[in-house]
Design an enzyme around this catalytic site. Structure first.
Site, PDB file in Angstrom:
ATOM      1  N   LYS A  63      49.344  44.362  35.727  1.00  0.00           N
ATOM      2  CA  LYS A  63      49.896  45.409  36.463  1.00  0.00           C
ATOM      3  C   LYS A  63      49.925  45.414  38.222  1.00  0.00           C
ATOM      4  CE  LYS A  63      46.132  47.653  35.013  1.00  0.00           C
ATOM      5  NZ  LYS A  63      45.572  46.374  34.321  1.00  0.00           N
ATOM      6  N   ARG A 142      41.749  55.800  34.367  1.00  0.00           N
ATOM      7  CA  ARG A 142      41.409  54.997  33.523  1.00  0.00           C
ATOM      8  C   ARG A 142      40.535  55.635  32.174  1.00  0.00           C
ATOM      9  NH1 ARG A 142      41.486  50.089  36.362  1.00  0.00           N
ATOM     10  NH2 ARG A 142      40.544  48.337  35.061  1.00  0.00           N
ATOM     11  N   ARG A 181      43.409  33.410  36.860  1.00  0.00           N
ATOM     12  CA  ARG A 181      44.087  34.171  38.111  1.00  0.00           C
ATOM     13  C   ARG A 181      43.155  33.732  39.225  1.00  0.00           C
ATOM     14  NH1 ARG A 181      43.930  40.480  37.991  1.00  0.00           N
ATOM     15  NH2 ARG A 181      41.635  40.087  36.986  1.00  0.00           N
ATOM     16  N   ARG A 214      38.056  36.053  40.904  1.00  0.00           N
ATOM     17  CA  ARG A 214      37.196  37.265  40.675  1.00  0.00           C
ATOM     18  C   ARG A 214      35.956  37.023  39.936  1.00  0.00           C
ATOM     19  NH1 ARG A 214      41.525  42.020  39.828  1.00  0.00           N
ATOM     20  NH2 ARG A 214      39.874  42.593  38.367  1.00  0.00           N
ATOM     21  N   ARG A 225      35.218  44.176  29.873  1.00  0.00           N
ATOM     22  CA  ARG A 225      36.369  44.804  30.526  1.00  0.00           C
ATOM     23  C   ARG A 225      37.300  45.338  29.334  1.00  0.00           C
ATOM     24  NH1 ARG A 225      38.528  40.656  34.809  1.00  0.00           N
ATOM     25  NH2 ARG A 225      40.050  42.452  34.848  1.00  0.00           N
TER      26      ARG A 225
END
Ligand code: AP5
Length: 288
Positions: A63, A142, A181, A214, A225
């Site tokens: 996203k 969300r 990431r 992160r 998550r």
């Protein structure tokens, strides 16, 4: 196209300028200082038919990557609730409100931040939703509660969502994207050690900032998550399908390929809207 900064300076918009826009955003992401409201320093110029788009999809589906490409094309404001929380975590502890401290704990564990805190933070940035250049919402809403709050705000302001884009990807590819990431601590650009590595290891291509992993991209938090997504966010697919604004994009392929698919769907929607307006104009003309 041009961007107008808070100082009234017109900036010509092209891909290579994204880093300077992001640097403006870094300051904006810090949120209200004292009594002054949070300000978006790179305000998109006014448009006749601004795009008001929500990006939906599991964590790591891409996203944020698509949002960066979309704001360049659609010239809209980008609001990522995750970016705002991460930015708040860089503040001194004495500058963080108790609600923000609690929010950051939820985030570290990979859980969703309570709706009341999220909504308070979004309301502080409501000018981003109401500006005449449109917006790209990334990571918000969300939960059904957040979606209802957004719907109420937009109804009160007589605004409509243009589209909700739901990105889909198999779970194993999502986990691979998340664990690889790396994010720039200065301009927030996103890389992937496997698929989109920086030219120099751990250094941002755009601003030279340090790239970090992160905390919530570690395996235990990723599991939490993904569970939170299934439980609380996936029901929004049905919610927006029922409102007739859902577009689905399979997020396989390179970011540019996913972006091309996204734009093809938005362009088609734009053409249908124009046809619809012509129909309405014809109907109006035949009754006068
Ligand atoms: P948030 O920051 O919103 O995280 P997220 O939704 O979990 O999404 P991500 O940022 O992890 O992934 P993404 O889909 O943006 O993927 P990206 O483009 O980076 O939220 C973080 C936390 O904040 C939440 O867990 C929660 O605690 C809290 N929070 C935030 N908003 C909230 C809300 N509204 N309510 C409650 N709590 C909230 O890409 C991922 C990786 O894949 C990158 O490495 C990228 O380079 C790579 N990649 C992207 N596209 C491709 C591609 N096409 N091919 C190959 N690699 C790709």
């Amino acid at each position: 196209m041009t961007f107008i900064t808070a100082n009234g300076v017109a900036l010509r918009k092209f891909i290579g300028m994204s880093a300077s826009i992001k640097n403006d955003r870094v300051e904006w992401l810090q949120g209200p200082a004292g009594n002054s409201p949070a300000k978006c320093l790179a305000v998109p110029e006014e448009r006749k038919n601004p795009w008001r788009v929500v990006l939906l999809g599991a964590p790591g589906v891409g996203k944020g990557t698509q949002a960066e490409l979309l704001i360049q094309r659609l010239n809209a404001c980008h609001l990522s609730t995750g970016d705002v929380f991460r930015s708040a975590s860089k503040r001194l502890a004495c500058e963080q409100s108790p609600a923000m401290k609690a929010a950051l704990e939820y985030m570290r564990r990979g859980e969703l931040v309570p709706d009341s805190t999220v909504w308070e933070m979004v309301r502080e940035r409501r000018h981003c939703l109401l500006n005449c250049g449109g917006f790209i919402l990334d990571g918000f809403p969300r939960t059904l509660g957040q979606a209802e709050s957004l719907r109420e705000l937009m109804e009160n302001e007589k605004l409509a969502l243009s589209a909700v884009i739901n990105y889909e990807l198999p779970i194993d590819e999502i986990v691979q994207r998340l664990s690889g990431r790396r994010t720039c601590e200065k301009c927030k650009s996103v890389f992937n050690v496997k698929d989109r590595p920086p030219k120099v290891e751990a250094v941002c291509d755009h601003c030279g900032g340090h790239l970090f992993q992160r905390e919530d991209d570690r395996p235990a938090a990723i599991t939490v998550r993904l569970e939170a997504y299934e439980r609380s966010t996936a029901p929004l697919i049905e919610f927006y399908k029922n409102l007739g604004v859902l577009l689905t994009v399979v997020a396989k392929g390179s970011p540019e390929e996913v972006f091309a698919q996204t734009m093809a769907k938005l362009d088609r929607l734009d053409k249908l809207d124009k046809l619809d307006q012509v129909d309405k104009l014809d109907q109006v003309a035949s009754h006068t």
